[in-house]
Design an enzyme around this catalytic site. Structure first.
Site, PDB file in Angstrom:
ATOM      1  N   ARG A   1      36.090  16.300  40.791  1.00 21.43           N
ATOM      2  CA  ARG A   1      37.086  16.899  41.461  1.00 21.43           C
ATOM      3  C   ARG A   1      38.198  17.285  40.185  1.00 21.43           C
ATOM      4  NH1 ARG A   1      40.966  14.705  44.130  1.00 21.43           N
ATOM      5  NH2 ARG A   1      39.149  13.379  45.655  1.00 21.43           N
TER       6      ARG A   1
ATOM      7  N   TYR B   1      44.704  43.934  48.311  1.00 17.09           N
ATOM      8  CA  TYR B   1      43.377  43.220  48.883  1.00 17.09           C
ATOM      9  C   TYR B   1      43.549  42.615  50.380  1.00 17.09           C
ATOM     10  CZ  TYR B   1      39.225  40.376  49.264  1.00 17.09           C
ATOM     11  OH  TYR B   1      38.184  39.592  49.928  1.00 17.09           O
TER      12      TYR B   1
ATOM     13  N   ASP C   1      46.857  40.287  39.983  1.00 16.50           N
ATOM     14  CA  ASP C   1      45.632  40.373  40.260  1.00 16.50           C
ATOM     15  C   ASP C   1      44.720  41.104  39.387  1.00 16.50           C
ATOM     16  OD1 ASP C   1      43.017  40.495  41.560  1.00 16.50           O
ATOM     17  OD2 ASP C   1      43.760  40.243  43.339  1.00 16.50           O
TER      18      ASP C   1
ATOM     19  N   LYS D   1      33.630  39.104  41.182  1.00 11.08           N
ATOM     20  CA  LYS D   1      33.637  40.273  40.942  1.00 11.08           C
ATOM     21  C   LYS D   1      32.981  40.522  39.635  1.00 11.08           C
ATOM     22  CE  LYS D   1      35.265  40.475  45.082  1.00 11.08           C
ATOM     23  NZ  LYS D   1      36.709  40.439  45.430  1.00 11.08           N
TER      24      LYS D   1
HETATM   25  C1  PLP Z   1      37.570  40.020  46.243  1.00 10.25           C
HETATM   26  C2  PLP Z   1      38.992  39.911  45.749  1.00 10.25           C
HETATM   27  C3  PLP Z   1      39.920  38.811  45.962  1.00 10.25           C
HETATM   28  C4  PLP Z   1      39.537  37.652  46.826  1.00 10.25           C
HETATM   29  O1  PLP Z   1      38.552  36.865  45.986  1.00 10.25           O
HETATM   30  P1  PLP Z   1      37.305  36.113  46.710  1.00 10.25           P
HETATM   31  O2  PLP Z   1      36.596  35.304  45.473  1.00 10.25           O
HETATM   32  O3  PLP Z   1      36.566  36.802  47.494  1.00 10.25           O
HETATM   33  O4  PLP Z   1      38.331  34.885  47.148  1.00 10.25           O
HETATM   34  C5  PLP Z   1      41.047  38.984  45.606  1.00 10.25           C
HETATM   35  N1  PLP Z   1      41.547  40.074  45.078  1.00 10.25           N
HETATM   36  C6  PLP Z   1      40.732  41.234  44.948  1.00 10.25           C
HETATM   37  C7  PLP Z   1      41.452  42.435  44.112  1.00 10.25           C
HETATM   38  C8  PLP Z   1      39.401  41.128  45.070  1.00 10.25           C
HETATM   39  O5  PLP Z   1      38.752  42.327  45.088  1.00 10.25           O
END
Ligand code: PLP
Length: 379
Positions: free
Chosen positions: A46, A98, A170, A195
């Site tokens: 962890r 998001y 982000d 992604k």
């Molecule tokens: C998918 C996404 C998230 C969240 O991420 P997860 O891996 O699904 O928890 C946050 N910001 C954006 C822009 C996203 O596309």
């Protein structure tokens, strides 16, 4: 080291025990200590795991940051950031956010006395009316989802720095291949690694990259203390995915540009949202802070008929209907009923998110097949 070399080499060295070129999957929860308290830097997975360490260092290098931390999902990474705030603190965030980030801010953290304001953001000027003495964090997402607005990172970070407000970007949609927010003055980059970084739709993971030592120490503490860490197998898959990030992104951008232009000229298509168009309202900022425009595109149909939009989506052969984005395969989504259905219709339409809006994550397939697919579905 240049970007394309970093994707393959940064943070990664042959395994000292065996010479293995690829970072092994250290599928272990614990590590033998030679004597009580005498170990090689690894005690329990962890806290630290060598596969995760390699990935964290690689991600830090890609974003030109000092510290990288991986989490079990993008939202677990966001969760850790917000836990470094105190009750009473205020967070300013974009209103075109998001959905999961909006949900964790409002449904999880608001009750602990944190305040979140969701505002239209284009640059520092647009934020000034909302800044108070309690504002501690500005949360930026750019390009935004699904309207592809571009937020001026440099202008906002300059204003925030003067007021001791930290800025998190982000960077999921752009990836460090297209945009490096730390170089533009941001304090932290957050990623849904799920992604483009993972890139193959086979992992859920999140990451934070930052330079500030104190904040990194707090987050490292939280990563271990609250325990939302990714496993070594997932870290291996992402390390593998990142080795082709530059090649994939190059093709995502090429295919994205071709799809955007095809849609813009199609008689049934009304608006196309893609920051690469010269008449996109934030095109100049996009050109300054991004190296190219990516493979995310949204468009609406003439007449804005929801059934027609559904029919188009149901007729696609290669654009698979699915949540998520950023994988090698092309995907399509219907924000009004999928990702953004929790936003009231009136609010949605105000921000331009019409019922016929279709969002595409353009993959890296042959562009002729993708154009043909769009053509037959729109017919
Ligand atoms: C998918 C996404 C998230 C969240 O991420 P997860 O891996 O699904 O928890 C946050 N910001 C954006 C822009 C996203 O596309």
């Amino acid at each position: 080291m240049k970007f394309a070399t970093k994707t393959i080499h940064a943070g990664i060295s042959p395994d000292p025990g065996t010479g293995a070129i690829m970072t092994p999957i250290f599928q272990t929860s614990t590590y033998a200590q030679e004597k009580v308290g005498e170990h090689k830097g690894y005690e329990y997975s962890r806290t630290h795991n060598p596969t995760r360490t390699a990935l964290q260092n690689n991600l830090a290098a890609l974003e030109n940051g000092k510290h990288g931390l991986c989490f079990a999902s993008g939202l677990a990474a966001t969760d850790a950031v917000i836990k470094t705030l105190d009750p009473g603190d205020e967070v300013l965030s974009t209103n075109d956010l998001y959905g999961g980030t909006y949900r964790i801010f409002t449904k999880v953290f608001q009750k602990y006395g944190l305040q979140f304001k969701f505002v239209g953001m284009s640059d520092a000027e647009s934020l000034m009316p909302y800044i108070t003495e309690k504002t501690k964090l500005i949360w930026i997402e750019t390009p935004t989802n699904p309207m592809m607005h571009i937020i001026d990172i440099r202008s906002i970070t300059q204003m925030a720095r003067e007021r001791n407000i930290k800025v998190v970007v982000d960077n999921t949609f752009a990836t460090p291949y297209l945009q490096r927010p730390l170089d533009l003055g941001a304090d932290m980059v957050m990623h849904s690694v799920t992604k483009y970084l993972g890139g193959h739709s086979d992992v859920v993971m999140g990451a934070l990259i930052l330079n500030n030592d104190d904040w990194a120490e707090q987050l490292t503490f939280l990563q271990n203390a609250t325990g939302a860490v990714p496993g070594p197998q997932d870290c291996f898959l992402v390390l593998r995915g990142i080795k082709t990030l530059h090649l994939r992104m190059q093709r995502h951008c090429e295919n994205g540009a071709a799809v955007a232009k095809f849609l813009a000229e199609h008689s049934r298509v009304d608006k196309v949202y893609w920051p690469g168009f010269e008449d996109h309202p934030n095109h100049e900022v996009a050109k300054q802070q991004m190296d190219n425009f990516g493979g995310m595109i949204s468009f609406t149909l003439k007449g804005d008929d929801v059934d027609e939009a559904m029919a188009v989506m149901n007729t696609f052969k290669y654009f698979t209907i699915a949540e998520s984005l950023g994988g090698v395969e092309s995907l399509c989504g219907h924000p009004a009923t999928m990702t953004h259905s929790s936003i009231p219709p009136e609010e949605r339409r105000k921000s331009g998110l019409l019922d016929s809006l279709i969002r595409l994550s353009v993959g890296i397939e042959d562009i002729d097949d993708l154009i043909q697919d769009l053509d037959q579905a729109l017919a």
